[in-house]
Design a protein around this motif. Structure first.
Motif, PDB file in Angstrom:
ATOM      1  N   VAL A  50       0.856  -1.187   0.000  1.00 15.50           N
ATOM      2  CA  VAL A  50       0.000   0.000   0.000  1.00 15.50           C
ATOM      3  C   VAL A  50       0.890   1.234   0.000  1.00 15.50           C
ATOM      4  CG1 VAL A  50      -1.724   1.291   1.306  1.00 15.50           C
ATOM      5  CG2 VAL A  50      -1.847  -1.208   1.202  1.00 15.50           C
ATOM      6  N   ARG A  51       0.549   2.231  -0.848  1.00 11.83           N
ATOM      7  CA  ARG A  51       1.373   3.436  -1.000  1.00 11.83           C
ATOM      8  C   ARG A  51       0.696   4.683  -0.437  1.00 11.83           C
ATOM      9  NH1 ARG A  51       5.295   4.469  -4.570  1.00 11.83           N
ATOM     10  NH2 ARG A  51       4.239   6.378  -5.201  1.00 11.83           N
ATOM     11  N   LEU A  52      -0.173   4.503   0.532  1.00 13.76           N
ATOM     12  CA  LEU A  52      -0.958   5.638   1.021  1.00 13.76           C
ATOM     13  C   LEU A  52      -0.575   6.072   2.433  1.00 13.76           C
ATOM     14  CD1 LEU A  52      -4.462   4.484  -0.285  1.00 13.76           C
ATOM     15  CD2 LEU A  52      -2.844   6.060  -1.377  1.00 13.76           C
ATOM     16  N   GLY A  53       0.604   5.670   2.895  1.00 16.21           N
ATOM     17  CA  GLY A  53       1.026   6.041   4.237  1.00 16.21           C
ATOM     18  C   GLY A  53       1.163   7.539   4.444  1.00 16.21           C
ATOM     19  N   GLY A  54       1.324   8.285   3.360  1.00 15.06           N
ATOM     20  CA  GLY A  54       1.405   9.739   3.470  1.00 15.06           C
ATOM     21  C   GLY A  54       0.153  10.346   4.059  1.00 15.06           C
ATOM     22  N   VAL A  55      -0.984   9.655   3.911  1.00 18.26           N
ATOM     23  CA  VAL A  55      -2.227  10.136   4.517  1.00 18.26           C
ATOM     24  C   VAL A  55      -2.062  10.233   6.030  1.00 18.26           C
ATOM     25  CG1 VAL A  55      -4.668   9.610   4.908  1.00 18.26           C
ATOM     26  CG2 VAL A  55      -3.643   9.191   2.655  1.00 18.26           C
ATOM     27  N   SER A  56      -1.467   9.220   6.637  1.00 20.15           N
ATOM     28  CA  SER A  56      -1.259   9.214   8.084  1.00 20.15           C
ATOM     29  C   SER A  56      -0.273  10.296   8.511  1.00 20.15           C
ATOM     30  CB  SER A  56      -0.742   7.843   8.536  1.00 20.15           C
ATOM     31  OG  SER A  56      -1.679   6.842   8.249  1.00 20.15           O
ATOM     32  N   ILE A  57       0.808  10.446   7.752  1.00 21.97           N
ATOM     33  CA  ILE A  57       1.804  11.472   8.085  1.00 21.97           C
ATOM     34  C   ILE A  57       1.174  12.862   8.016  1.00 21.97           C
ATOM     35  CG2 ILE A  57       3.976  12.535   7.358  1.00 21.97           C
ATOM     36  CD1 ILE A  57       4.839   9.779   6.313  1.00 21.97           C
TER      37      ILE A  57
END
Length: 351
Positions: A50-57
């Protein structure tokens, strides 16, 4: 110790908590929706991620700043400084959305670059401006608006892409960003820039917390959304917190602190041009690729680059005049030397 330092600690801890809680949720949503990055080509990972960890950051950083604002933490700031904080945050939101759109819909490089330039220009009009340059043997030189605008846009866009380009191994970009954020936090507080320090306190907490899920073996990637947000935010803080201070040391500090991603991107671009290739065509010329090729394992490569980032950060502490800054630089130099020795020893044993 500044009387408002507890607000920076709160920002750091809130960001940590939000990222630790939200990242597994984002990961599960990404898996259910099929938004994964497949292995292959120049990519190092071996399974869909999954490449959406930037949402959490992003959520962790913004939530931390909102909490501090609701607690009255922005009341210690002059009105113009509060305006600059939100200028960086809103610009970071725009860059995050550009990266998120690319993660979801695969935007072309030209579209991304144009959008980044547009929003960086908007940030300049909001007050995120490089007003001075340090010229060797001539000190500080003030910049006319028509010169300040392109230089600021180049800095903001360049740093966003530099962090994105260095995001090639598990935990690499998040760790580098966390270390750079902590160095900027210390320097900004020392130079009486609490507004800029609040942003990097939150960003540092979010970046380090993300390593819980992103360090090798990674469970999730930050994606372009996270990398663009981190890169723009670090660059923006460098401008409002350091470059606007009218001293030669302060103007140079952001470039020293962020030297690792800056030099990595610059070297790759020059190498590609020298080879007759497009400077924007992805390949395996980055520092982390070269260290892997030399025989270093994944984790050791990341740790060596962490040590290098900490070292240049320590040079910035010494250069800024912080008490004991020279001692920090000496310790960091010894740490980097040890890391390089271990890396060379391992590479020889593998060869």
């Amino acid at each position: 110790m500044p009387p408002y330092i507890h607000y920076h600690l709160i920002a750091f801890l809130v960001a940590v908590a939000v990222v630790l809680v939200s990242t597994p949720i984002v990961k599960n949503l990404g898996i259910r929706s099929g938004r994964v990055d497949m292995p292959g080509g120049r990519k190092v990972h071996k399974r869909p991620m999954v490449r959406l960890g930037g949402v959490s950051i992003f959520l962790g950083t913004v939530a931390a700043l909102v909490v501090v604002w609701l607690m009255g933490g922005f009341g210690v700031l002059p009105p113009d400084k509060e305006y600059e904080v939100w200028g960086v945050v809103i610009g970071g939101l725009a860059f995050f959305l550009i990266g998120l759109a690319d993660d979801l819909f695969c935007l072309s490089p030209s579209v991304r670059l144009v959008l980044q330039a547009v929003f960086a220009t908007a940030a300049w009009f909001a007050g995120v401006q490089i007003d001075f340059l340090s010229v060797p043997f001539d000190g500080l030189v003030g910049l006319a608006p028509w010169v300040s605008l392109p230089i600021t846009v180049l800095w903001l866009v360049g740093m966003a892409n530099a962090i994105n380009w260095i995001d090639g191994l598990d935990g690499l970009a998040a760790g580098v960003a966390g270390i750079a954020s902590m160095v900027m936090l210390v320097v900004c507080l020392f130079m009486n820039q609490p507004a800029a320090a609040l942003i990097v306190a939150a960003l540092g907490g979010a970046s380090f917390a993300f390593l819980r899920y992103n360090f090798n073996p990674a469970q999730i990637f930050m994606g372009d959304g996270g990398a663009y947000f981190i890169g723009f935010t670090l660059a923006g803080v460098g401008v409002i917190g350091l470059v606007k201070s009218v001293t030669t040391a302060a103007v140079l500090l952001p470039y020293i602190i962020l030297a690792v991603p800056i030099l990595d991107m610059s070297a790759v671009i020059l190498d590609r041009i020298r080879s007759g290739k497009s400077p924007f065509k992805a390949d395996k010329r980055h520092l982390h690729h070269r260290l892997l090729k030399a025989g270093l394992p994944h984790r050791m490569t990341v740790l060596v680059i962490y040590a290098l980032t900490f070292w240049v950060g320590s040079l910035a502490l010494a250069f800024s005049g912080i008490p004991s800054g020279l001692a920090y630089a000496i310790v960091a130099t010894l740490l980097l030397t040890y890391a390089a020795w271990q890396a060379r020893k391992h590479a020889r044993s593998q060869g």
